[in-house]
Design an enzyme around this catalytic site. Structure first.
Site, PDB file in Angstrom:
ATOM      1  CG  ASN A   1      -4.443   3.898   0.687  1.00  0.00           C
ATOM      2  OD1 ASN A   1      -5.652   4.015   0.822  1.00  0.00           O
ATOM      3  ND2 ASN A   1      -3.822   2.741   0.848  1.00  0.00           N
TER       4      ASN A   1
ATOM      5  CD  GLU B   1      -3.523   3.239  -6.034  1.00  0.00           C
ATOM      6  OE1 GLU B   1      -3.790   4.446  -6.055  1.00  0.00           O
ATOM      7  OE2 GLU B   1      -2.953   2.693  -5.064  1.00  0.00           O
TER       8      GLU B   1
ATOM      9  CG  HIS C   1      -2.474  -0.648  -3.390  1.00  0.00           C
ATOM     10  ND1 HIS C   1      -2.836   0.653  -3.138  1.00  0.00           N
ATOM     11  CD2 HIS C   1      -2.751  -1.341  -2.254  1.00  0.00           C
ATOM     12  CE1 HIS C   1      -3.308   0.744  -1.911  1.00  0.00           C
ATOM     13  NE2 HIS C   1      -3.271  -0.455  -1.358  1.00  0.00           N
TER      14      HIS C   1
ATOM     15  CB  SER D   1      -0.935   0.011   1.219  1.00  0.00           C
ATOM     16  OG  SER D   1      -0.177  -0.001   2.413  1.00  0.00           O
TER      17      SER D   1
END
Length: 799
Positions: free
Chosen positions: A197, A158, A146, A123
């Site tokens: 994120n 991702e 991800h 992440s």
């Protein structure tokens, strides 16, 4: 581009993410081997075994069918490394420790196939640094991947390249992830926490800062930042509880460890909030520990009070005035919030402004284009619009002026100015970052179109961002007929498409008329008919609200006529001389389920929820659903070594009487609403393409409708057997007297009424029984209470 065929995948790490990634691979029929360390005690695969058992208990389920957990092959690094040689894709998903990951890469290197892609599911760790531990021949085939939690349900994935990643490798992986796994791919730059994120967690931290500033409670904030704001219904703090406060803290720490005030001018806002520290110290990690920002005690939901460090009664709502403001057009909405004197309005403007500000300042460093940011926030954080979309809709230069004024007034989280491209040049001239030419790339200084890969040709109507150019299904193709209920149209003059337009795609008499007309047109001029309505749901069933006025004026004969017409429509679809294909996404309930099962074939998105749910409003399926159950039972018994017809009837009876709904397309197949040769499509945006191809293929091989056949029913003895079990349930208090009455009527229809066992009947005969049972219940006071309860509250009433 050469085809990248994924015959087997290895997932390294049986933690929360690794195990769920493996589960989703099973859902889409990809063979998978799940690795972890050898257990210190007991069987060597003990860690993996425990993880797989855990998958069976998770809610929402990571598995389309829980029993499919057994399809995950168990392995450990001591005994089974040779299995890696057969894998085309290796996904590393161990804990977020750089040293552990690098050590593992050294161990697996000798066993990686020459063609295999290796990807790290992280992440936020640097993908480039991770690649440095790999052999030179593996580096070109290494990248970051991800997934978002939970992997089955979250659309975003991702992909992150390194300087040595071959472009072809990323294209191949994007193709597999898009079509094979059913995901939306965004390519992110190799920066801390990537795109979703980075922006999303910064937004949550900013929100927490503003919560402290304006003194709002967590439940009020969640009410404001949920559906009312066009975001996930869980809002801010419930979302944090679902994600896990320890997970959130880890992502925050990644930002803290890898950024500073020089690399991120918002860095001072990245401190771990005091309330989060407190909850972590208490061991309250959110949903996983049954306490976080919220705690459920019996039926009551309590919220954490940061001042007292106690849980107090929750459920407080935002002021209604802000709910009304949030329904206004974007420009008016933001102006009202910015000028609001109340803390809730000021809070909303602050978090939206902070989001715009942060995304603009960081766009060039984290993403190629503004499209990537908006898609990442849509798909990874459940937003209806990304920050740039909303900003653009509200008036690009006006909002930019407001942000600049707030920066000068010291109201923003950072004094960093907006980038020059925001207010000068092509973006300012175009009124935003998304245009018909493409989306803004601040590095190249151009509007860039979407990436062109062959896989995206399967997405006839991709999800568009505001301002983007592209076809819209509501107006695409050639319209042959359109009214308020339905549109009949074609893309290629070969396949006719029927798109239901009613609210929730409910099936009204007008929809039935349109479907009848569609079959007539398709038989005359086309190769097939596809029923596809563009978005979710497929259909929530018959339009009861439309039937009630006629019932009040004319009486039950109006209901009998309406149900009879629906039945005729279903039979017309079933016996059409061209193939009828239902393209299902989301809910296909009641009449929607009947529409699906009377089609020649079904093509269903993975997240399709199919079932006969009429008992919830005190009714029985009335458009052929029970007839379908009886017919399928006879067909299944005829092809089985077990000739006990009642056994097969009971399976369908239970599904209808208990209103069972498949929680995935795979489970819907187990319930009998999808057949073995029906197609499950991982990617929702490929549904129409696959359905059209199926209709053409069926036509090309000389499709003929099934013969109308007599089939046997279980008869009065079968009904008596089922009813005996219902008596026990009623007398034991498991069902009400009205539930017993409804279930008895269902049993009577699926067993063929008052006839001998194995009596041969027609579909029309059973449909008559079905219709009579439906009409009898419409007149029952308790059923009328249930219908009105559902229409008023949207929830089933048990009486």
């Amino acid at each position: 581009m050469s085809r990248f065929l994924v015959k087997k995948v290895a997932v390294l790490g049986a933690g929360v993410m690794g195990a769920q990634i493996a589960a989703h691979l099973v859902n889409v029929k990809v063979p998978v081997v799940l690795f972890d360390l050898p257990a210190k005690e007991g069987p060597k695969n003990g860690i993996v075994s425990k993880a797989i058992e855990g998958l069976k208990k998770l809610k929402p389920s990571p598995l389309g069918v829980v029993d499919d957990a057994s399809l995950i092959v168990q392995a450990n690094y001591e005994e089974h490394m040779e299995q890696l040689k057969d894998c085309d894709l290796i996904i590393e998903a161990i804990a977020e420790r750089m040293d552990w990951k690098l050590d593992l890469y050294k161990k697996i290197a000798p066993f990686i196939a020459p063609h295999a892609i290796v990807a790290s599911n992280t992440s936020g760790l640097s993908i480039t640094k991770l690649s440095e531990a790999l052999l030179e021949e593996i580096k070109p085939r290494f990248c970051g991947i991800h997934f978002f939690n939970p992997p089955r349900y979250m659309y975003l994935v991702e992909l992150i390249s390194t300087p040595t990643t071959q472009p072809l490798v990323l294209d191949q992986l994007e193709t597999f992830v898009t079509s094979g796994l059913g995901k939306g791919v965004v390519r992110a730059k190799d920066t801390p926490n990537f795109i979703a994120n980075r922006v999303g967690i910064a937004g949550m931290l900013g929100t927490m800062r503003e919560v402290e500033k304006f003194g709002l409670s967590f439940d009020v904030v969640d009410d404001l930042t949920g559906k009312k704001l066009g975001r996930a219904s869980s809002g801010t703090f419930r979302t944090a509880d679902v994600v896990g406060l320890d997970t959130m803290a880890h992502v925050i720490k990644t930002l803290q460890d890898n950024l500073d005030e020089k690399s991120d001018p918002f860095y001072p806002s990245f401190g771990t909030p005091d309330v989060l520290k407190t909850l972590l110290e208490m061991g309250n990690l959110g949903q996983k520990s049954k306490a976080g920002f919220y705690k459920k005690v019996g039926r009551d939901v309590l919220r954490f009070d940061a001042a007292s460090k106690e849980y107090v009664p929750g459920g407080e709502k935002a002021d209604e005035v802000y709910g009304r403001m949030l329904k206004k057009p974007a420009g008016e909405r933001l102006k009202l919030l910015r000028e609001s004197s109340g803390p809730q309005g000021q809070f909303l403007w602050a978090i939206l402004r902070n989001g715009f500000h942060y995304a603009a300042v960081h766009l060039a460093s984290i993403a190629e284009t503004a499209r990537d940011v908006d898609q990442a926030l849509r798909w990874g954080f459940g937003m209806q619009q990304g920050p740039f979309e909303l900003w653009q809709e509200a008036g690009w230069l006006q909002v930019a002026q407001w942000i600049n004024e707030d920066i000068e007034a010291g109201k923003t989280l950072s004094k960093a100015p907006l980038p020059a491209w925001v207010t000068k040049g092509p973006v300012a001239d175009a009124g935003g970052v998304h245009t018909a030419e493409g989306s803004w790339n601040p590095t190249s200084g151009k509007f860039e179109p979407r990436r062109v890969l062959p896989v995206y040709q399967r997405q006839i109507f991709p999800e568009l961002l505001r301002g983007e150019a592209g076809p819209k299904f509501e107006t695409a193709g050639k319209t042959l007929h359109e009214d308020d209920a339905i549109r009949l149209w074609t893309l290629d003059d070969e396949i006719l498409i029927a798109s239901i337009k009613t609210k929730m795609h409910a099936i009204s008499p007008e929809v039935c008329e349109g479907l009848m007309q569609a079959v007539d047109l398709a038989e005359k001029d086309y190769q097939g008919l596809v029923v596809w309505s563009g978005d979710e749901p497929f259909s929530v069933g018959a339009d009861l609200q439309a039937m009630l006025p006629a019932f009040m004026v004319v009486g039950v004969s109006a209901i009998d006529d309406a149900e009879g017409f629906m039945q005729q429509t279903m039979l017309r679809l079933r016996y059409a001389t061209v193939p009828v294909v239902s393209a299902i996404r989301g809910m296909a309930l009641g009449g929607g389920c009947e529409l699906a099962v009377y089609s020649a074939k079904r093509v269903a998105a993975m997240e399709s929820y199919i079932g006969l749910v009429e008992v919830g409003v005190g009714l029985v399926p009335g458009a052929g659903g029970l007839t379908y159950i009886a017919r399928r039972a006879a067909e299944n018994a005829a092809t089985s070594t077990d000739k006990d017809l009642l056994k097969f009837v009971t399976e369908g009876f239970t599904a209808a009487a208990m209103a069972k709904v498949g929680t995935s397309a795979l489970e819907s197949r187990k319930l009998g609403f999808l057949l073995d040769d029906d197609i499950v499509v991982p990617n929702k945006d490929e549904l129409l393409y696959v359905a059209v191809q199926q209709a053409k293929a069926m036509y090309d091989v000389g499709y003929r409708p099934p013969h109308k056949r007599l089939f046997p029913v279980a008869g009065r003895n079968g009904k008596a057997t089922i009813q005996g079990q219902l008596v026990n349930m009623r007398d034991g208090g498991f069902i009400s007297s009205h539930d017993f009455h409804i279930a008895s009527l269902i049993a009577g229809v699926v067993t063929g009424g008052d006839v001998e066992a194995n009596t041969m009947v027609t579909e029309e005969y059973l449909m008559t029984l079905e219709r009579h049972a439906f009409c009898a219940l419409v007149q029952h006071p308790k059923t009328q209470e249930r219908i009105l309860g559902m229409l008023n509250t949207g929830k089933p009433l048990r009486n």
